[in-house]
Design a protein around this motif. Structure first.
Motif, PDB file in Angstrom:
ATOM      1  N   ARG A 227       0.827  -1.213   0.000  1.00  0.00           N
ATOM      2  CA  ARG A 227       0.000   0.000   0.000  1.00  0.00           C
ATOM      3  C   ARG A 227       0.860   1.260   0.000  1.00  0.00           C
ATOM      4  O   ARG A 227       0.356   2.364  -0.220  1.00  0.00           O
ATOM      5  CB  ARG A 227      -0.937  -0.008   1.207  1.00  0.00           C
ATOM      6  CG  ARG A 227      -1.893  -1.184   1.229  1.00  0.00           C
ATOM      7  CD  ARG A 227      -2.796  -1.146   2.453  1.00  0.00           C
ATOM      8  NE  ARG A 227      -3.485  -2.417   2.659  1.00  0.00           N
ATOM      9  CZ  ARG A 227      -4.278  -2.677   3.685  1.00  0.00           C
ATOM     10  NH1 ARG A 227      -4.496  -1.737   4.605  1.00  0.00           N
ATOM     11  NH2 ARG A 227      -4.859  -3.861   3.817  1.00  0.00           N
ATOM     12  N   ASN A 250      -5.713  -8.121  -2.285  1.00  0.00           N
ATOM     13  CA  ASN A 250      -4.650  -7.321  -1.665  1.00  0.00           C
ATOM     14  C   ASN A 250      -4.150  -6.231  -2.609  1.00  0.00           C
ATOM     15  O   ASN A 250      -3.867  -5.108  -2.180  1.00  0.00           O
ATOM     16  CB  ASN A 250      -3.491  -8.221  -1.258  1.00  0.00           C
ATOM     17  CG  ASN A 250      -3.858  -9.166  -0.121  1.00  0.00           C
ATOM     18  OD1 ASN A 250      -4.772  -8.890   0.658  1.00  0.00           O
ATOM     19  ND2 ASN A 250      -3.149 -10.280  -0.024  1.00  0.00           N
ATOM     20  N   GLN A 253      -6.362  -3.257  -2.556  1.00  0.00           N
ATOM     21  CA  GLN A 253      -6.136  -2.336  -1.431  1.00  0.00           C
ATOM     22  C   GLN A 253      -4.993  -1.380  -1.748  1.00  0.00           C
ATOM     23  O   GLN A 253      -5.031  -0.195  -1.389  1.00  0.00           O
ATOM     24  CB  GLN A 253      -5.821  -3.120  -0.157  1.00  0.00           C
ATOM     25  CG  GLN A 253      -6.797  -4.243   0.179  1.00  0.00           C
ATOM     26  CD  GLN A 253      -8.256  -3.873  -0.017  1.00  0.00           C
ATOM     27  OE1 GLN A 253      -8.723  -2.822   0.430  1.00  0.00           O
ATOM     28  NE2 GLN A 253      -8.984  -4.743  -0.706  1.00  0.00           N
ATOM     29  N   ALA A 254      -3.950  -1.891  -2.439  1.00  0.00           N
ATOM     30  CA  ALA A 254      -2.842  -1.019  -2.854  1.00  0.00           C
ATOM     31  C   ALA A 254      -3.321   0.001  -3.877  1.00  0.00           C
ATOM     32  O   ALA A 254      -2.912   1.174  -3.848  1.00  0.00           O
ATOM     33  CB  ALA A 254      -1.706  -1.862  -3.427  1.00  0.00           C
ATOM     34  N   ALA A 257      -5.125   2.686  -2.255  1.00  0.00           N
ATOM     35  CA  ALA A 257      -4.207   3.553  -1.517  1.00  0.00           C
ATOM     36  C   ALA A 257      -3.415   4.471  -2.431  1.00  0.00           C
ATOM     37  O   ALA A 257      -2.630   5.292  -1.958  1.00  0.00           O
ATOM     38  CB  ALA A 257      -3.242   2.704  -0.685  1.00  0.00           C
ATOM     39  N   ARG A 642      -2.328  -2.567  10.073  1.00  0.00           N
ATOM     40  CA  ARG A 642      -1.329  -1.662   9.526  1.00  0.00           C
ATOM     41  C   ARG A 642      -0.450  -1.109  10.634  1.00  0.00           C
ATOM     42  O   ARG A 642      -0.935  -0.671  11.665  1.00  0.00           O
ATOM     43  CB  ARG A 642      -2.029  -0.515   8.790  1.00  0.00           C
ATOM     44  CG  ARG A 642      -1.058   0.392   8.003  1.00  0.00           C
ATOM     45  CD  ARG A 642      -0.603  -0.313   6.739  1.00  0.00           C
ATOM     46  NE  ARG A 642       0.826  -0.329   6.601  1.00  0.00           N
ATOM     47  CZ  ARG A 642       1.500   0.273   5.619  1.00  0.00           C
ATOM     48  NH1 ARG A 642       0.860   0.953   4.699  1.00  0.00           N
ATOM     49  NH2 ARG A 642       2.802   0.157   5.537  1.00  0.00           N
TER      50      ARG A 642
END
Length: 847
Positions: A227, A250, A253-254, A257, A642
């Motif tokens: 991320r 996943n 999500q990056a 971000a 995180r």
């Protein structure tokens, strides 16, 4: 919507609806000693209303996901399946959800095509009988006693006549661990197979250039550090199709971000559709030229991270070469063409790789000026003949820009179970307690790219300049699907027809089994006591027995122990630890990383009662969770958030202190000039490699196809309907995901080919037929076919109807002994005979 959900929850199955949900199939029930039995519709509907139990079922195949799979069992009948619902789903603590393949497991394990009894080829006799009938002979049901007697007598006969090196174990290679391998080792040894398969040319290159003792798979960033990336380049990586489980989630999500995604691939993949901001198609097996063209642009535009190069690498320019090396052999001068007269300009690269000059320049500029940026490669670009230059060049590009050791940056083949989640395992199983049995003739090891030629020609390469005679007369297949899944299946079939004895133990009449003399039915993981499965770094799955063993299927260990008795081998060597004790050892030895990242602690608490109930021996212990909780949930997942102490980025410590934290390479640095790698490849004996990354056109690459009249390059892709070859026999999956042959629309128009036309695909090594899928989602001059289809030879026509890529790929040994599946040239033409969809083909049902 709420009303619909409520109706669904409260729905009661009646006779008709049960049959409808079963897709017309009658329910399959397992009873001790009876195998599969049909029940009528009334009984099926009755069972559907009874109380059952959710059991964690193994989803054990090699897709990399290893997700949570549960089966609902009522009186021995698997009624339905579900996936992870052990906790609420969130991006930071996601559920481990299964895919279509995992949810279809009951159609495989309980398939009508399960092998039910031991059987032999009708025209077999000691010494082989009519060996040409292998693959088309009838099968005769025999007892286990007869099957085991045949095995023992043939093993003894062949050893007495030819010696232990005549036994070939293509599924082995570890020197122990797998049951038949243990028996052969205990009986004097056997000839094994070796060679990199999935990872292509990455393993030796990555480990030698960086000093890390692995293939690079666990290097890069974990899912939280991704991320931090501003730019993520998926280079020949298609996680949406190839890395099941959480990787695509996943990556999303990056992306949320703020990461930009560039996808480098000859196909516009599902990952490009889901994640990509830009798609750059490149000709297969030419990626190195694209990397070199980018390097030229970065050098000539002064975009280098010179500080990183000076402090952390060796071999980039003439001033930073290792002692004793020719200064002219530095990477910078090679790229600039200072000594060979050929600058590796974007224009030079474009002619070979097919990427536009302006695109190469823009791509190079964006990568060099963006930090942190991550290059994440799949295995596909490096699965090419003599392909060691590709990962070396890819790593060098990252070193040139300093995109290493920074959270969100890196370069690695971060795929399979490590995709999007690099780093050491946070939870891991214990060992099973079985001691290794070494192979007394361990030097008798044949490279995967040479093994079928070795069987047919009686010789293999032991090392550079050294050929060794070998006389293979028995092939014992188990566990893997070697004949189908290794390149050169056409030669492999010939090899199976040559030897005096071929045997397979499997769940189904696979390609290996079809071309054998004796076939032994084995139990699946659903029929065994249980075990542990690893997936991504954060999970450990505990699966338990779902059903009783079907028909006369036996475990691999039972089979080899019975053969051992007949051979006079001590069964305590072959089968030294009970199944119950093995399971206990794995669970009791399981460890989990402490929350502060300082080390591991025991995962499972065992009471004396727990150990007794398992039927094992051991001492009570205290762990993070109880044994009962682990068994009930079937999974342990490390809680993450995180900023926790478990985040990971490769080489952070080295970047912080390149002098005090030297790498385990001769120079202590990243080796752009790597003489160790060059000497290692040379010593293996199949091809050579320069100490620096260069473009060395691979055998059967783009240039060879143009020259030899095979105008298309074929890429062999991982495919939705199976995990490699596993599950390819499930009709549900065959119907949902047809085995199509991808072809560019412009190329197809020139040949008069339309979608669903049957086409004939010919390489130097074999011929397959398949329905065409005509699309703009693949670049011109490139075709694609999913790997793993079970060979279905039409002997009269000389074609494989299933579209097995093993038939198309060549039996070629190069480099470190890896398989070059994606350097292969073909020609394509319309086929003049019809081909029924494979989901309508008769299943391979024997007895």
């Amino acid at each position: 919507m709420a009303n619909l959900v409520e109706k669904a929850i409260n729905h009661k199955l009646n006779r008709r609806s049960f049959l409808g949900l079963s897709a017309g199939a009658v329910a399959a029930v397992t009873l001790p000693g009876c195998g599969l039995q049909k029940v009528d519709a009334d009984k099926a509907a009755e069972l559907s209303q009874k109380q059952g139990e959710w059991i964690t079922a193994a989803c054990w195949h090699n897709c990399g996901g290893r997700c949570l799979n549960k089966a609902y069992v009522v009186e021995g009948v698997v009624i339905r399946q579900k996936t992870d619902d052990t906790h609420p789903d969130s991006p930071d603590f996601p559920q481990q959800r299964g895919c279509a393949r995992g949810r279809s497991h009951r159609k495989m394990v309980l398939g009508a095509d399960r092998l039910k009894y031991p059987m032999k080829r009708k025209n077999w006799e000691p010494g082989g009988g009519n060996k040409e009938l292998r693959g088309k002979d009838e099968w005769v049901r025999i007892s286990w006693d007869e099957a085991l007697d045949i095995m023992a007598s043939e093993i003894m006969r062949i050893k007495d006549k030819y010696g232990n090196a005549s036994f070939f174990a293509p599924a082995g290679g570890s020197g122990g661990g797998m049951e038949p391998q243990r028996l052969l080792n205990a009986y004097g040894g056997c000839t094994e197979r070796w060679g990199n398969v999935s990872w292509g040319s990455w393993p030796d290159v990555y480990s030698t250039v960086t000093g890390l003792p692995n293939n690079g798979a666990s290097s890069g960033n974990d899912r939280f550090r991704l991320r931090d990336s501003k730019l993520i380049i998926l280079w020949g990586a298609n996680p949406a199709q190839s890395s099941q489980g959480l990787p695509t989630y996943n990556y999303l999500q990056a992306k949320k971000a703020g990461a930009k995604f560039i996808v480098i691939d000859p196909l516009y993949t599902e990952s490009a559709r889901t994640l990509g901001d830009q798609w750059i198609p490149v000709r297969p097996a030419t990626d190195t030229t694209l990397l070199l063209g980018m390097a030229h642009y970065i050098i000539t535009n002064n975009l280098l991270d010179q500080s990183f190069l000076d402090n952390c690498t060796i071999g980039f320019d003439a001033d930073h070469m290792p002692a004793g090396a020719d200064p002219k052999e530095n990477f910078k001068d090679y790229v600039l063409g200072t000594f060979d007269g050929t600058p590796k300009t974007p224009e030079w690269a474009s002619e070979i790789c097919g990427v536009g000059v302006d695109i190469i320049k823009k791509f190079a500029h964006e990568y060099a000026t963006t930090k942190p940026a991550a290059i994440i490669s799949g295995g596909a670009p490096a699965r090419i003949n003599n392909g060691e230059h590709l990962p070396h060049a890819m790593m060098t590009l990252a070193y040139m820009t300093g995109n290493i050791g920074i959270p969100g940056a890196g370069v690695s083949p971060n795929m399979h179970n490590s995709a999007t989640n690099a780093g050491p395992a946070l939870v891991q199983p214990g060992g099973n307690g079985i001691p290794k049995v070494n192979n007394p003739i361990a030097k008798s090891r044949i490279n995967s790219g040479e093994m079928w030629d070795a069987v047919l020609d009686g010789q293999f390469t032991e090392s550079k300049g050294k050929k060794v005679d070998v006389n293979i007369q028995m092939i014992w297949n188990w566990f893997s699907h070697t004949l189908n899944q290794r390149a050169g299946a056409t030669r492999g079939i010939e090899a199976h027809k040559k030897v005096e004895f071929a045997v397979a133990q499997n769940l189904f009449l696979t390609t290996d089994a079809r071309y054998s003399d004796l076939v032994l039915p084995v139990t699946s993981q659903w029929e065994r006591l249980g075990g542990l499965l690893t997936g991504n770094r954060e999970i450990l799955i505990y699966h338990t027995q779902v059903i009783k063993p079907l028909f006369e299927a036996k475990s691999d260990m039972w089979i080899v122990a019975e053969i051992a008795k007949r051979l006079g081998v001590d069964t305590k060597i072959v089968d030294p630890v009970s199944e119950e004790q093995q399971l206990y050892n794995q669970i009791a030895g399981a460890t989990v990383m402490k929350a502060d990242g300082s080390g591991y602690e025991k995962l499972v608490t065992f009471t004396a009662e727990d150990i007794q109930a398992l039927g094992a021996k051991g001492a009570p212990q205290t762990g993070r969770i109880s044994y009962q909780e682990f068994k009930e949930k079937g999974i342990y997942q490390v809680p993450r958030s995180r900023g926790d102490k478990l985040e990971f980025t490769s080489f952070e410590d080295f970047l912080a202190d390149p002098v005090g934290k030297k790498l385990a390479t001769p120079s202590g640095k990243f080796e752009i000039y790597c003489d160790t790698l060059s000497k290692k490849i040379d010593k293996i004996g199949f091809s050579t490699k320069s100490p620096i990354p260069k473009y060395d056109p691979p055998r059967e690459g783009y240039e060879d196809g143009v020259k030899d009249g095979y105008p298309f390059q074929i890429v062999t892709i991982h495919y939705y309907r199976r995990s490699h070859s596993t599950l390819d026999n499930v009709p549900w999956l065959r119907e949902a995901f047809p085995q199509e042959f991808w072809m560019n629309a412009g190329d197809a128009a020139k040949l008069g080919i339309k979608t669903n036309d049957i086409v004939k695909v010919t390489s130097r090594h074999g011929v397959v037929i398949r329905p065409a899928y005509v699309t703009e989602r693949i670049m011109p001059g490139v075709v694609a076919l999913g790997e793993g289809a079970w060979v279905e030879m039409d002997e009269q026509a000389g074609v494989d109807k299933a579209g097995s890529t093993g038939i198309i790929n060549g039996h070629i040994a190069t480099g470190q002994g890896h398989s070059g599946y994606n350097s292969c040239n073909v020609k394509v033409e319309k086929y003049d005979k019809p081909l029924e969809p494979d989901y309508k083909w008769p299943q391979r049902i024997i007895f």
